[in-house]
Write a protein that holds these residues in place. Structure first.
Motif, PDB file in Angstrom:
ATOM      1  N   GLN A  35       1.272  -1.171  -0.119  1.00 19.01           N
ATOM      2  CA  GLN A  35       0.016  -0.154   0.201  1.00 19.01           C
ATOM      3  C   GLN A  35       0.651   1.124   0.001  1.00 19.01           C
ATOM      4  O   GLN A  35       2.172   1.088   0.043  1.00 19.01           O
ATOM      5  N   PRO A  36       0.317   2.690  -0.396  1.00 17.14           N
ATOM      6  CA  PRO A  36       0.961   3.764  -0.726  1.00 17.14           C
ATOM      7  C   PRO A  36       1.849   4.279   1.059  1.00 17.14           C
ATOM      8  O   PRO A  36       0.622   3.751   1.635  1.00 17.14           O
ATOM      9  N   ILE A  37       2.935   3.673   1.997  1.00 14.10           N
ATOM     10  CA  ILE A  37       2.793   4.173   3.163  1.00 14.10           C
ATOM     11  C   ILE A  37       4.049   5.387   2.962  1.00 14.10           C
ATOM     12  O   ILE A  37       5.327   5.192   2.198  1.00 14.10           O
TER      13      ILE A  37
ATOM     14  N   VAL B 264      -2.238  16.850  -4.346  1.00 17.42           N
ATOM     15  CA  VAL B 264      -2.168  16.379  -5.446  1.00 17.42           C
ATOM     16  C   VAL B 264      -3.493  14.678  -5.087  1.00 17.42           C
ATOM     17  O   VAL B 264      -4.465  14.148  -5.664  1.00 17.42           O
ATOM     18  N   CYS B 265      -3.978  14.869  -3.617  1.00 22.97           N
ATOM     19  CA  CYS B 265      -4.763  13.780  -3.400  1.00 22.97           C
ATOM     20  C   CYS B 265      -5.879  13.862  -4.050  1.00 22.97           C
ATOM     21  O   CYS B 265      -6.460  14.649  -3.558  1.00 22.97           O
ATOM     22  N   PRO B 266      -6.979  12.984  -5.056  1.00 23.73           N
ATOM     23  CA  PRO B 266      -8.360  13.143  -4.329  1.00 23.73           C
ATOM     24  C   PRO B 266      -8.913  13.015  -3.907  1.00 23.73           C
ATOM     25  O   PRO B 266     -10.057  13.534  -4.758  1.00 23.73           O
ATOM     26  N   THR B 267      -8.601  12.118  -3.407  1.00 26.05           N
ATOM     27  CA  THR B 267      -9.768  12.653  -2.254  1.00 26.05           C
ATOM     28  C   THR B 267      -9.603  12.821  -1.102  1.00 26.05           C
ATOM     29  O   THR B 267      -9.946  12.576   0.516  1.00 26.05           O
ATOM     30  N   HIS B 268      -8.756  14.389  -0.816  1.00 24.45           N
ATOM     31  CA  HIS B 268      -8.139  15.303  -0.073  1.00 24.45           C
ATOM     32  C   HIS B 268      -7.099  14.895   1.374  1.00 24.45           C
ATOM     33  O   HIS B 268      -7.898  15.196   2.461  1.00 24.45           O
ATOM     34  N   ILE B 269      -6.548  13.993   1.461  1.00 25.30           N
ATOM     35  CA  ILE B 269      -5.850  13.204   3.441  1.00 25.30           C
ATOM     36  C   ILE B 269      -4.686  13.491   2.674  1.00 25.30           C
ATOM     37  O   ILE B 269      -4.148  13.599   1.535  1.00 25.30           O
ATOM     38  N   ASP B 270      -4.157  13.066   3.956  1.00 26.14           N
ATOM     39  CA  ASP B 270      -3.211  13.552   3.975  1.00 26.14           C
ATOM     40  C   ASP B 270      -2.335  12.271   4.068  1.00 26.14           C
ATOM     41  O   ASP B 270      -2.465  11.524   5.388  1.00 26.14           O
ATOM     42  N   ILE B 271      -1.596  11.370   3.556  1.00 31.80           N
ATOM     43  CA  ILE B 271      -1.167  10.112   3.399  1.00 31.80           C
ATOM     44  C   ILE B 271       0.303  10.027   4.727  1.00 31.80           C
ATOM     45  O   ILE B 271       0.055   8.937   5.209  1.00 31.80           O
ATOM     46  N   ARG B 272       0.439  11.354   4.970  1.00 30.33           N
ATOM     47  CA  ARG B 272       1.641  11.256   5.987  1.00 30.33           C
ATOM     48  C   ARG B 272       1.234  10.572   7.619  1.00 30.33           C
ATOM     49  O   ARG B 272       1.601  10.285   8.513  1.00 30.33           O
TER      50      ARG B 272
ATOM     51  N   CYS C 289      -7.946   6.644   1.568  1.00 32.67           N
ATOM     52  CA  CYS C 289      -6.750   6.276   0.377  1.00 32.67           C
ATOM     53  C   CYS C 289      -7.816   5.401  -1.066  1.00 32.67           C
ATOM     54  O   CYS C 289      -7.629   3.692  -0.559  1.00 32.67           O
ATOM     55  N   ILE C 290      -7.554   5.949  -1.849  1.00 28.20           N
ATOM     56  CA  ILE C 290      -7.693   4.738  -3.054  1.00 28.20           C
ATOM     57  C   ILE C 290      -6.540   4.091  -3.465  1.00 28.20           C
ATOM     58  O   ILE C 290      -6.643   3.531  -4.693  1.00 28.20           O
ATOM     59  N   ASN C 291      -5.937   4.005  -3.112  1.00 33.92           N
ATOM     60  CA  ASN C 291      -3.881   3.633  -3.553  1.00 33.92           C
ATOM     61  C   ASN C 291      -4.263   4.092  -5.073  1.00 33.92           C
ATOM     62  O   ASN C 291      -3.083   3.813  -5.994  1.00 33.92           O
ATOM     63  N   CYS C 292      -4.368   5.147  -5.343  1.00 32.02           N
ATOM     64  CA  CYS C 292      -3.872   5.621  -6.910  1.00 32.02           C
ATOM     65  C   CYS C 292      -1.882   6.214  -6.580  1.00 32.02           C
ATOM     66  O   CYS C 292      -2.072   6.759  -7.605  1.00 32.02           O
ATOM     67  N   LEU C 293      -1.378   6.790  -5.636  1.00 35.42           N
ATOM     68  CA  LEU C 293      -0.065   6.200  -5.748  1.00 35.42           C
ATOM     69  C   LEU C 293       0.283   8.015  -6.169  1.00 35.42           C
ATOM     70  O   LEU C 293       1.596   8.483  -6.213  1.00 35.42           O
ATOM     71  N   GLU C 294      -0.742   8.774  -6.353  1.00 38.55           N
ATOM     72  CA  GLU C 294       0.014  10.056  -7.058  1.00 38.55           C
ATOM     73  C   GLU C 294       0.603  10.843  -6.077  1.00 38.55           C
ATOM     74  O   GLU C 294       1.448  11.729  -6.210  1.00 38.55           O
ATOM     75  N   CYS C 295       0.401  10.750  -4.738  1.00 40.69           N
ATOM     76  CA  CYS C 295       1.221  11.312  -3.227  1.00 40.69           C
ATOM     77  C   CYS C 295       2.512  10.557  -4.016  1.00 40.69           C
ATOM     78  O   CYS C 295       3.506  11.524  -3.736  1.00 40.69           O
ATOM     79  N   ALA C 296       2.628   9.617  -4.039  1.00 36.22           N
ATOM     80  CA  ALA C 296       4.088   8.600  -4.100  1.00 36.22           C
ATOM     81  C   ALA C 296       4.609   9.822  -5.608  1.00 36.22           C
ATOM     82  O   ALA C 296       5.937  10.388  -5.387  1.00 36.22           O
TER      83      ALA C 296
HETATM   84  S1  SF4 Z   1      -2.202   6.681  -3.085  1.00 38.89           S
HETATM   85 FE1  SF4 Z   1      -3.824   8.925  -3.698  1.00 38.89          FE
HETATM   86  S2  SF4 Z   1      -5.901   8.706  -2.356  1.00 38.89           S
HETATM   87 FE2  SF4 Z   1      -4.240   7.213  -1.131  1.00 38.89          FE
HETATM   88  S3  SF4 Z   1      -3.037   9.321  -0.524  1.00 38.89           S
HETATM   89 FE3  SF4 Z   1      -2.103   9.064  -2.056  1.00 38.89          FE
HETATM   90  S4  SF4 Z   1      -3.342   9.975  -3.005  1.00 38.89           S
HETATM   91 FE4  SF4 Z   1      -4.362  10.135  -1.708  1.00 38.89          FE
END
Ligand code: SF4
Ligand code: SF4
Length: 459
Positions: free
Chosen positions: A215-217, A254-262, A269-276
Protein backbone atom coordinates in the motif's frame (compact mmCIF):
# COMPACT_ATOMS: atom_id res chain seq x y z
CA UNK A 1 22.14 20.03 -5.53
CA UNK A 2 22.46 18.42 -8.94
CA UNK A 3 20.15 15.52 -9.30
CA UNK A 4 20.47 12.51 -11.57
CA UNK A 5 17.09 11.00 -10.66
CA UNK A 6 14.91 10.20 -13.69
CA UNK A 7 11.56 11.41 -12.33
CA UNK A 8 9.51 10.07 -15.22
CA UNK A 9 10.69 6.49 -14.75
CA UNK A 10 9.80 6.72 -11.06
CA UNK A 11 6.21 7.74 -11.68
CA UNK A 12 3.29 5.39 -11.26
CA UNK A 13 0.92 7.78 -13.03
CA UNK A 14 2.00 6.88 -16.58
CA UNK A 15 1.79 3.15 -15.80
CA UNK A 16 -1.69 3.65 -14.40
CA UNK A 17 -2.77 5.55 -17.53
CA UNK A 18 -1.52 2.65 -19.68
CA UNK A 19 -3.47 0.16 -17.53
CA UNK A 20 -6.57 2.42 -17.76
CA UNK A 21 -6.24 2.46 -21.56
CA UNK A 22 -5.86 -1.32 -21.80
CA UNK A 23 -8.86 -1.95 -19.50
CA UNK A 24 -11.01 0.54 -21.42
CA UNK A 25 -10.17 -1.00 -24.79
CA UNK A 26 -10.71 -4.55 -23.54
CA UNK A 27 -14.05 -3.74 -21.91
CA UNK A 28 -15.27 -1.97 -25.07
CA UNK A 29 -14.10 -4.64 -27.50
CA UNK A 30 -15.03 -7.83 -25.59
CA UNK A 31 -18.83 -7.60 -26.06
CA UNK A 32 -18.31 -7.51 -29.84
CA UNK A 33 -16.23 -10.69 -29.99
CA UNK A 34 -18.30 -13.78 -30.69
CA UNK A 35 -17.28 -17.37 -31.27
CA UNK A 36 -20.01 -19.62 -32.67
CA UNK A 37 -22.42 -16.79 -31.88
CA UNK A 38 -21.50 -16.76 -28.17
CA UNK A 39 -19.89 -13.99 -26.10
CA UNK A 40 -17.17 -14.25 -23.46
CA UNK A 41 -19.63 -13.04 -20.82
CA UNK A 42 -23.29 -12.23 -21.33
CA UNK A 43 -26.10 -12.49 -18.82
CA UNK A 44 -29.07 -12.00 -21.09
CA UNK A 45 -32.21 -11.87 -18.91
CA UNK A 46 -34.55 -11.16 -21.84
CA UNK A 47 -33.55 -14.38 -23.61
CA UNK A 48 -32.84 -16.29 -20.38
CA UNK A 49 -29.33 -17.08 -21.45
CA UNK A 50 -25.83 -17.04 -20.01
CA UNK A 51 -22.71 -16.94 -22.20
CA UNK A 52 -19.49 -17.80 -20.47
CA UNK A 53 -16.13 -18.21 -22.19
CA UNK A 54 -17.91 -18.35 -25.57
CA UNK A 55 -20.22 -21.17 -24.46
CA UNK A 56 -23.96 -20.71 -24.21
CA UNK A 57 -25.86 -21.87 -21.13
CA UNK A 58 -29.55 -21.86 -20.52
CA UNK A 59 -31.03 -20.29 -17.38
CA UNK A 60 -31.77 -23.87 -16.27
CA UNK A 61 -27.99 -24.26 -16.13
CA UNK A 62 -27.38 -21.37 -13.75
CA UNK A 63 -25.59 -23.75 -11.37
CA UNK A 64 -22.49 -22.06 -12.84
CA UNK A 65 -23.32 -18.70 -11.29
CA UNK A 66 -22.26 -19.63 -7.73
CA UNK A 67 -18.84 -20.60 -9.09
CA UNK A 68 -18.55 -17.28 -10.90
CA UNK A 69 -19.53 -15.37 -7.75
CA UNK A 70 -17.15 -17.40 -5.58
CA UNK A 71 -14.36 -16.70 -8.08
CA UNK A 72 -15.20 -13.00 -8.04
CA UNK A 73 -15.20 -12.69 -4.25
CA UNK A 74 -12.11 -14.85 -3.75
CA UNK A 75 -10.33 -12.87 -6.48
CA UNK A 76 -11.11 -9.60 -4.66
CA UNK A 77 -9.95 -11.05 -1.29
CA UNK A 78 -6.76 -12.39 -2.87
CA UNK A 79 -5.98 -9.12 -4.65
CA UNK A 80 -6.68 -7.01 -1.55
CA UNK A 81 -4.54 -9.14 0.75
CA UNK A 82 -1.67 -8.93 -1.71
CA UNK A 83 -1.95 -5.37 -3.01
CA UNK A 84 -4.41 -3.48 -0.79
CA UNK A 85 -6.81 -1.29 -2.74
CA UNK A 86 -4.92 -1.89 -5.96
CA UNK A 87 -8.26 -2.37 -7.72
CA UNK A 88 -9.37 1.15 -6.74
CA UNK A 89 -6.28 2.93 -8.00
CA UNK A 90 -5.53 0.88 -11.08
CA UNK A 91 -8.76 -0.59 -12.46
CA UNK A 92 -11.95 0.80 -10.91
CA UNK A 93 -14.21 2.50 -13.50
CA UNK A 94 -14.89 5.27 -10.96
CA UNK A 95 -11.17 6.14 -10.81
CA UNK A 96 -10.82 5.91 -14.59
CA UNK A 97 -13.89 8.11 -15.13
CA UNK A 98 -12.71 10.73 -12.63
CA UNK A 99 -9.24 10.80 -14.17
CA UNK A 100 -10.74 11.33 -17.63
CA UNK A 101 -13.12 14.05 -16.46
CA UNK A 102 -10.93 15.94 -13.98
CA UNK A 103 -7.41 15.48 -15.37
CA UNK A 104 -8.04 15.11 -19.11
CA UNK A 105 -11.17 17.15 -19.86
CA UNK A 106 -11.18 19.80 -17.12
CA UNK A 107 -7.44 20.30 -16.74
CA UNK A 108 -5.59 19.39 -19.93
CA UNK A 109 -8.24 20.06 -22.56
CA UNK A 110 -10.30 22.95 -21.19
CA UNK A 111 -7.87 24.54 -18.75
CA UNK A 112 -10.49 24.72 -16.02
CA UNK A 113 -7.94 23.61 -13.44
CA UNK A 114 -4.41 24.87 -13.13
CA UNK A 115 -2.62 21.54 -12.85
CA UNK A 116 -3.28 17.85 -12.44
CA UNK A 117 -0.87 18.07 -9.52
CA UNK A 118 -3.42 20.02 -7.53
CA UNK A 119 -6.67 18.12 -7.24
CA UNK A 120 -7.74 19.98 -4.10
CA UNK A 121 -8.22 23.37 -5.74
CA UNK A 122 -11.69 24.04 -7.18
CA UNK A 123 -12.15 24.80 -10.87
CA UNK A 124 -11.42 28.35 -11.99
CA UNK A 125 -14.17 30.94 -11.54
CA UNK A 126 -16.31 31.87 -14.56
CA UNK A 127 -15.38 30.04 -17.79
CA UNK A 128 -18.99 28.91 -18.19
CA UNK A 129 -18.57 27.93 -21.84
CA UNK A 130 -15.69 25.57 -20.99
CA UNK A 131 -17.62 24.18 -18.03
CA UNK A 132 -20.61 23.47 -20.26
CA UNK A 133 -18.39 21.83 -22.88
CA UNK A 134 -16.84 19.63 -20.14
CA UNK A 135 -20.32 18.47 -19.06
CA UNK A 136 -21.41 17.82 -22.66
CA UNK A 137 -18.24 15.86 -23.47
CA UNK A 138 -18.55 13.85 -20.28
CA UNK A 139 -22.24 13.15 -20.98
CA UNK A 140 -21.28 11.65 -24.35
CA UNK A 141 -18.60 9.50 -22.70
CA UNK A 142 -21.04 8.53 -19.93
CA UNK A 143 -23.51 7.32 -22.59
CA UNK A 144 -20.76 5.19 -24.16
CA UNK A 145 -19.77 3.84 -20.71
CA UNK A 146 -23.41 3.00 -19.89
CA UNK A 147 -23.80 1.29 -23.27
CA UNK A 148 -20.64 -0.71 -22.66
CA UNK A 149 -22.03 -1.87 -19.29
CA UNK A 150 -25.36 -2.81 -20.87
CA UNK A 151 -23.62 -4.84 -23.62
CA UNK A 152 -22.81 -7.46 -20.98
CA UNK A 153 -26.56 -7.92 -20.42
CA UNK A 154 -28.03 -6.99 -23.79
CA UNK A 155 -25.71 -8.12 -26.62
CA UNK A 156 -24.60 -5.34 -29.00
CA UNK A 157 -26.51 -6.96 -31.90
CA UNK A 158 -29.77 -6.51 -29.92
CA UNK A 159 -28.69 -3.17 -28.41
CA UNK A 160 -28.48 -1.41 -31.78
CA UNK A 161 -31.74 -3.01 -32.97
CA UNK A 162 -33.50 -1.82 -29.78
CA UNK A 163 -32.17 1.72 -30.27
CA UNK A 164 -33.76 1.81 -33.72
CA UNK A 165 -37.09 0.69 -32.31
CA UNK A 166 -37.42 2.75 -29.10
CA UNK A 167 -41.23 2.54 -28.88
CA UNK A 168 -41.08 -1.20 -28.23
CA UNK A 169 -38.10 -1.10 -25.87
CA UNK A 170 -38.97 1.48 -23.27
CA UNK A 171 -37.64 -0.59 -20.32
CA UNK A 172 -34.31 -0.98 -22.06
CA UNK A 173 -34.19 2.76 -22.79
CA UNK A 174 -35.06 3.48 -19.16
CA UNK A 175 -32.11 1.40 -17.97
CA UNK A 176 -29.76 2.98 -20.50
CA UNK A 177 -30.90 6.49 -19.59
CA UNK A 178 -30.78 5.77 -15.84
CA UNK A 179 -27.26 4.35 -15.92
CA UNK A 180 -26.04 7.22 -18.11
CA UNK A 181 -27.60 9.78 -15.74
CA UNK A 182 -26.01 8.08 -12.72
CA UNK A 183 -22.54 8.11 -14.32
CA UNK A 184 -22.91 11.81 -15.16
CA UNK A 185 -24.05 12.63 -11.61
CA UNK A 186 -21.42 10.40 -10.02
CA UNK A 187 -18.45 11.84 -11.89
CA UNK A 188 -19.47 15.50 -11.98
CA UNK A 189 -21.12 15.92 -8.57
CA UNK A 190 -20.45 12.94 -6.32
CA UNK A 191 -16.77 12.68 -7.26
CA UNK A 192 -14.51 10.80 -4.82
CA UNK A 193 -17.27 10.95 -2.19
CA UNK A 194 -18.46 7.77 -3.87
CA UNK A 195 -15.20 6.03 -2.88
CA UNK A 196 -15.19 7.51 0.63
CA UNK A 197 -18.84 7.22 1.68
CA UNK A 198 -20.69 4.84 -0.65
CA UNK A 199 -18.42 2.11 -2.01
CA UNK A 200 -18.84 -0.98 0.22
CA UNK A 201 -15.41 -2.29 -0.76
CA UNK A 202 -13.77 0.63 1.06
CA UNK A 203 -15.48 -0.45 4.30
CA UNK A 204 -14.46 -4.11 4.20
CA UNK A 205 -11.01 -3.98 2.63
CA UNK A 206 -9.09 -3.07 5.78
CA UNK A 207 -9.90 -6.44 7.43
CA UNK A 208 -8.06 -8.16 4.58
CA UNK A 209 -4.86 -6.18 5.15
CA UNK A 210 -1.87 -7.60 6.99
CA UNK A 211 1.68 -6.44 7.63
CA UNK A 212 2.79 -7.66 4.19
CA UNK A 213 0.01 -5.98 2.20
CA UNK A 214 1.38 -3.53 -0.37
CA UNK A 215 0.00 0.00 0.00
CA UNK A 216 1.15 3.64 -0.23
CA UNK A 217 3.13 4.29 2.97
CA UNK A 218 4.83 7.47 4.13
CA UNK A 219 8.18 6.64 5.67
CA UNK A 220 8.08 8.26 9.08
CA UNK A 221 11.57 7.04 9.88
CA UNK A 222 12.98 9.00 6.93
CA UNK A 223 10.53 11.89 6.64
CA UNK A 224 9.77 12.54 10.30
CA UNK A 225 6.61 12.49 12.39
CA UNK A 226 3.85 14.87 11.23
CA UNK A 227 0.83 13.58 13.21
CA UNK A 228 0.70 12.28 16.77
CA UNK A 229 -0.91 8.93 17.67
CA UNK A 230 -4.36 10.61 17.97
CA UNK A 231 -4.16 11.97 14.43
CA UNK A 232 -3.49 15.55 15.55
CA UNK A 233 -1.20 17.45 13.19
CA UNK A 234 1.95 18.58 15.00
CA UNK A 235 3.51 20.64 12.19
CA UNK A 236 3.78 20.67 8.40
CA UNK A 237 7.52 20.31 8.39
CA UNK A 238 9.03 18.12 11.08
CA UNK A 239 11.76 19.92 13.03
CA UNK A 240 14.30 17.09 13.36
CA UNK A 241 17.71 17.64 11.79
CA UNK A 242 17.52 14.34 9.87
CA UNK A 243 13.83 14.53 9.00
CA UNK A 244 13.64 14.65 5.20
CA UNK A 245 10.04 15.83 4.68
CA UNK A 246 10.20 19.42 3.43
CA UNK A 247 6.58 20.14 4.37
CA UNK A 248 5.88 21.16 0.76
CA UNK A 249 2.55 19.28 0.89
CA UNK A 250 2.73 18.39 -2.79
CA UNK A 251 1.52 14.93 -1.70
CA UNK A 252 -1.54 16.48 -0.03
CA UNK A 253 -2.51 18.80 -2.88
CA UNK A 254 -2.43 16.00 -5.44
CA UNK A 255 -4.59 13.61 -3.41
CA UNK A 256 -8.01 13.13 -5.12
CA UNK A 257 -9.67 12.09 -1.83
CA UNK A 258 -8.23 15.07 0.03
CA UNK A 259 -6.24 13.22 2.69
CA UNK A 260 -2.71 13.47 4.01
CA UNK A 261 -0.92 10.15 3.64
CA UNK A 262 1.59 11.25 6.29
CA UNK A 263 -1.16 10.59 8.85
CA UNK A 264 -0.94 6.86 8.08
CA UNK A 265 -3.23 4.47 6.23
CA UNK A 266 -6.77 5.80 5.92
CA UNK A 267 -10.05 4.41 4.69
CA UNK A 268 -10.27 7.17 2.08
CA UNK A 269 -7.03 6.20 0.32
CA UNK A 270 -7.79 4.72 -3.10
CA UNK A 271 -4.24 3.59 -3.73
CA UNK A 272 -3.76 5.92 -6.71
CA UNK A 273 -0.12 6.60 -5.72
CA UNK A 274 -0.37 10.21 -6.88
CA UNK A 275 1.17 11.23 -3.54
CA UNK A 276 4.12 8.88 -4.07
CA UNK A 277 4.67 10.44 -7.51
CA UNK A 278 4.34 13.97 -6.11
CA UNK A 279 7.19 13.39 -3.68
CA UNK A 280 9.52 11.99 -6.35
CA UNK A 281 10.74 15.36 -7.72
CA UNK A 282 10.84 16.93 -4.23
CA UNK A 283 13.08 14.23 -2.83
CA UNK A 284 14.78 13.87 -6.22
CA UNK A 285 16.29 17.33 -5.75
CA UNK A 286 17.98 15.97 -2.63
CA UNK A 287 19.09 12.87 -4.53
CA UNK A 288 16.73 10.70 -2.49
CA UNK A 289 13.85 8.33 -3.11
CA UNK A 290 10.23 9.45 -2.62
CA UNK A 291 9.21 9.44 1.04
CA UNK A 292 6.00 7.71 0.01
CA UNK A 293 6.50 4.25 -1.37
CA UNK A 294 4.24 1.49 -2.57
CA UNK A 295 5.41 -1.01 -0.01
CA UNK A 296 4.37 -3.08 3.01
CA UNK A 297 4.41 -2.11 6.70
CA UNK A 298 6.93 -4.90 7.31
CA UNK A 299 9.32 -3.56 4.71
CA UNK A 300 8.91 0.11 5.65
CA UNK A 301 8.89 -0.14 9.44
CA UNK A 302 10.95 -3.24 10.15
CA UNK A 303 13.09 -3.61 7.06
CA UNK A 304 11.71 -7.13 6.55
CA UNK A 305 11.33 -8.08 2.89
CA UNK A 306 7.67 -8.28 1.87
CA UNK A 307 6.42 -11.86 1.83
CA UNK A 308 4.15 -12.35 -1.15
CA UNK A 309 3.81 -16.08 -0.58
CA UNK A 310 2.29 -16.40 2.88
CA UNK A 311 -0.48 -18.38 4.55
CA UNK A 312 -3.33 -16.05 3.53
CA UNK A 313 -2.29 -15.59 -0.08
CA UNK A 314 -1.59 -19.31 -0.50
CA UNK A 315 -5.00 -20.17 1.03
CA UNK A 316 -6.79 -17.74 -1.29
CA UNK A 317 -4.71 -19.02 -4.22
CA UNK A 318 -5.72 -22.63 -3.50
CA UNK A 319 -9.39 -21.69 -3.03
CA UNK A 320 -9.32 -19.70 -6.30
CA UNK A 321 -7.76 -22.60 -8.18
CA UNK A 322 -10.36 -25.04 -6.80
CA UNK A 323 -13.24 -22.70 -7.71
CA UNK A 324 -11.77 -22.28 -11.20
CA UNK A 325 -11.38 -26.04 -11.67
CA UNK A 326 -14.98 -26.47 -10.43
CA UNK A 327 -16.21 -23.89 -12.94
CA UNK A 328 -14.27 -25.52 -15.80
CA UNK A 329 -15.53 -28.99 -14.83
CA UNK A 330 -19.15 -27.88 -14.55
CA UNK A 331 -18.79 -25.96 -17.82
CA UNK A 332 -17.36 -29.00 -19.60
CA UNK A 333 -20.28 -31.21 -18.47
CA UNK A 334 -22.67 -28.84 -20.17
CA UNK A 335 -25.30 -30.51 -22.35
CA UNK A 336 -25.74 -28.88 -25.72
CA UNK A 337 -29.45 -29.63 -25.72
CA UNK A 338 -31.98 -30.08 -22.94
CA UNK A 339 -34.70 -32.70 -22.68
CA UNK A 340 -37.37 -33.10 -20.01
CA UNK A 341 -39.63 -36.16 -20.17
CA UNK A 342 -43.06 -36.40 -18.57
CA UNK A 343 -45.49 -39.27 -18.79
CA UNK A 344 -49.18 -38.65 -19.38
CA UNK A 345 -51.59 -39.74 -16.63
CA UNK A 346 -52.69 -42.81 -18.59
CA UNK A 347 -50.36 -45.76 -17.91
CA UNK A 348 -50.76 -47.40 -21.32
CA UNK A 349 -53.09 -48.02 -24.24
CA UNK A 350 -53.87 -51.52 -25.45
CA UNK A 351 -54.78 -52.07 -29.11
CA UNK A 352 -55.22 -54.87 -31.68
CA UNK A 353 -56.90 -57.21 -29.25
CA UNK A 354 -54.08 -57.03 -26.72
CA UNK A 355 -51.27 -57.45 -29.27
CA UNK A 356 -50.08 -53.83 -29.15
CA UNK A 357 -49.21 -51.72 -26.09
CA UNK A 358 -48.49 -48.00 -26.29
CA UNK A 359 -47.15 -45.50 -23.73
CA UNK A 360 -47.56 -41.77 -24.28
CA UNK A 361 -45.09 -39.12 -23.09
CA UNK A 362 -44.49 -35.39 -23.39
CA UNK A 363 -40.89 -34.57 -24.37
CA UNK A 364 -39.73 -30.96 -23.94
CA UNK A 365 -36.79 -30.42 -26.29
CA UNK A 366 -34.65 -27.31 -25.98
CA UNK A 367 -31.99 -26.22 -28.43
CA UNK A 368 -29.43 -24.43 -26.21
CA UNK A 369 -27.04 -24.00 -29.13
CA UNK A 370 -26.63 -20.82 -31.17
CA UNK A 371 -27.44 -22.71 -34.40
CA UNK A 372 -30.60 -24.40 -35.68
CA UNK A 373 -30.60 -28.21 -35.52
CA UNK A 374 -32.73 -31.24 -36.41
CA UNK A 375 -33.45 -33.56 -33.50
CA UNK A 376 -34.53 -37.13 -33.03
CA UNK A 377 -34.08 -39.89 -30.46
CA UNK A 378 -33.66 -43.63 -29.95
CA UNK A 379 -34.91 -46.10 -27.33
CA UNK A 380 -32.46 -48.59 -25.88
CA UNK A 381 -35.00 -51.48 -26.08
CA UNK A 382 -35.22 -53.03 -29.57
CA UNK A 383 -38.75 -54.30 -28.89
CA UNK A 384 -40.07 -50.77 -28.29
CA UNK A 385 -40.59 -48.65 -31.40
CA UNK A 386 -41.17 -44.94 -31.86
CA UNK A 387 -44.56 -44.25 -33.42
CA UNK A 388 -44.63 -40.49 -32.96
CA UNK A 389 -42.85 -38.34 -33.98
CA UNK A 390 -42.14 -40.44 -37.03
CA UNK A 391 -39.18 -38.43 -38.28
CA UNK A 392 -36.59 -35.83 -37.11
CA UNK A 393 -37.88 -32.32 -36.53
CA UNK A 394 -36.20 -28.89 -36.67
CA UNK A 395 -35.70 -26.56 -33.73
CA UNK A 396 -34.37 -23.03 -34.10
CA UNK A 397 -31.40 -21.80 -32.06
CA UNK A 398 -32.25 -21.31 -28.36
CA UNK A 399 -35.89 -22.39 -28.87
CA UNK A 400 -37.82 -25.08 -27.05
CA UNK A 401 -40.66 -27.27 -28.26
CA UNK A 402 -43.02 -29.78 -26.64
CA UNK A 403 -43.55 -33.04 -28.54
CA UNK A 404 -46.12 -35.75 -27.90
CA UNK A 405 -44.19 -39.03 -28.09
CA UNK A 406 -45.82 -42.44 -28.54
CA UNK A 407 -43.76 -45.59 -27.92
CA UNK A 408 -45.19 -48.92 -28.97
CA UNK A 409 -44.45 -52.60 -28.52
CA UNK A 410 -46.02 -55.61 -30.24
CA UNK A 411 -43.90 -58.07 -28.27
CA UNK A 412 -44.57 -59.64 -24.91
CA UNK A 413 -42.11 -57.67 -22.86
CA UNK A 414 -42.92 -59.37 -19.60
CA UNK A 415 -45.27 -62.11 -18.50
CA UNK A 416 -46.80 -61.41 -15.11
CA UNK A 417 -50.29 -62.40 -14.13
CA UNK A 418 -51.43 -59.77 -11.71
CA UNK A 419 -49.31 -56.62 -11.79
CA UNK A 420 -48.53 -54.01 -14.44
CA UNK A 421 -44.75 -53.80 -14.78
CA UNK A 422 -42.63 -50.64 -15.14
CA UNK A 423 -39.79 -51.40 -17.55
CA UNK A 424 -36.84 -48.95 -17.28
CA UNK A 425 -35.80 -47.57 -20.68
CA UNK A 426 -33.18 -45.03 -21.75
CA UNK A 427 -33.90 -42.34 -24.33
CA UNK A 428 -30.92 -41.16 -26.33
CA UNK A 429 -31.85 -37.82 -27.93
CA UNK A 430 -29.50 -36.06 -30.35
CA UNK A 431 -29.08 -33.49 -33.09
CA UNK A 432 -28.99 -35.48 -36.31
CA UNK A 433 -26.30 -33.17 -37.76
CA UNK A 434 -23.97 -33.39 -34.74
CA UNK A 435 -24.71 -36.71 -33.05
CA UNK A 436 -21.38 -36.92 -31.23
CA UNK A 437 -21.54 -33.56 -29.47
CA UNK A 438 -25.22 -32.72 -29.13
CA UNK A 439 -26.60 -35.75 -27.35
CA UNK A 440 -28.34 -36.40 -24.02
CA UNK A 441 -29.47 -39.55 -22.21
CA UNK A 442 -32.64 -39.64 -20.13
CA UNK A 443 -34.12 -42.52 -18.14
CA UNK A 444 -37.84 -43.18 -18.02
CA UNK A 445 -40.36 -46.02 -17.70
CA UNK A 446 -42.43 -48.01 -20.19
CA UNK A 447 -45.43 -49.59 -18.46
CA UNK A 448 -46.42 -53.06 -19.63
CA UNK A 449 -49.81 -54.46 -18.54
CA UNK A 450 -50.31 -57.67 -16.61
CA UNK A 451 -51.49 -60.85 -18.32
CA UNK A 452 -54.88 -60.47 -16.62
CA UNK A 453 -55.45 -57.06 -18.24
CA UNK A 454 -54.25 -58.24 -21.67
CA UNK A 455 -56.60 -61.23 -21.49
CA UNK A 456 -59.59 -58.90 -21.26
CA UNK A 457 -58.63 -57.28 -24.59
CA UNK A 458 -58.13 -60.65 -26.27
CA UNK A 459 -61.73 -61.71 -25.74
S1 SF4 B 1 -2.56 6.99 -2.79
FE1 SF4 B 1 -3.92 8.49 -3.73
S2 SF4 B 1 -5.70 8.48 -2.42
FE2 SF4 B 1 -4.08 7.51 -1.25
S3 SF4 B 1 -3.19 9.15 -0.08
FE3 SF4 B 1 -2.00 8.97 -1.95
S4 SF4 B 1 -2.92 10.43 -3.32
FE4 SF4 B 1 -4.37 10.12 -1.68
S1 SF4 C 1 5.69 15.62 -1.00
FE1 SF4 C 1 7.23 14.56 0.19
S2 SF4 C 1 8.40 16.19 1.06
FE2 SF4 C 1 6.54 17.14 0.35
S3 SF4 C 1 5.21 17.09 2.16
FE3 SF4 C 1 4.80 15.24 1.01
S4 SF4 C 1 6.11 13.72 1.94
FE4 SF4 C 1 6.90 15.71 2.59
Amino acid sequence: MACDVNYESKQHRKKRYIVFGIITIISLVLPFIRINGNHIFLLNFAEKQLNLLFTSFDMQELYLMPFILILLFLGVFFMTTLGGRVWCGWSCPQTIFRTIYRDLLQTKLLNLRRSINNKQAPTKKGMYLQKTIAIILWSILAFIAASDFIWYFVPPENYFAYLQDPANHTVFLGFLGGITAFIIYDVILLKENFCVYICPYARVQSVMFDEDTIQPIYSESRGGKIYDEHGVKLWSKPPGEYDDCTGCEACVRVCPTHIDIRKGMQLECINCLECADACVPVMGKLGKESLIQWTSANEDERGIKTKYIRFRTVAYGIALTLAFIGLMYMGSTKEHMLLNINRTSELYKIKDGGKTVENVYTFLFQNTDSKDHKYYFEVNNKDIKIVRPSKPFSLKARKKERKIVILRTTKTLIDTEKKDTPIPITIKAFATDDKDKIVVLRHTIFFYPSETVLEKYKK
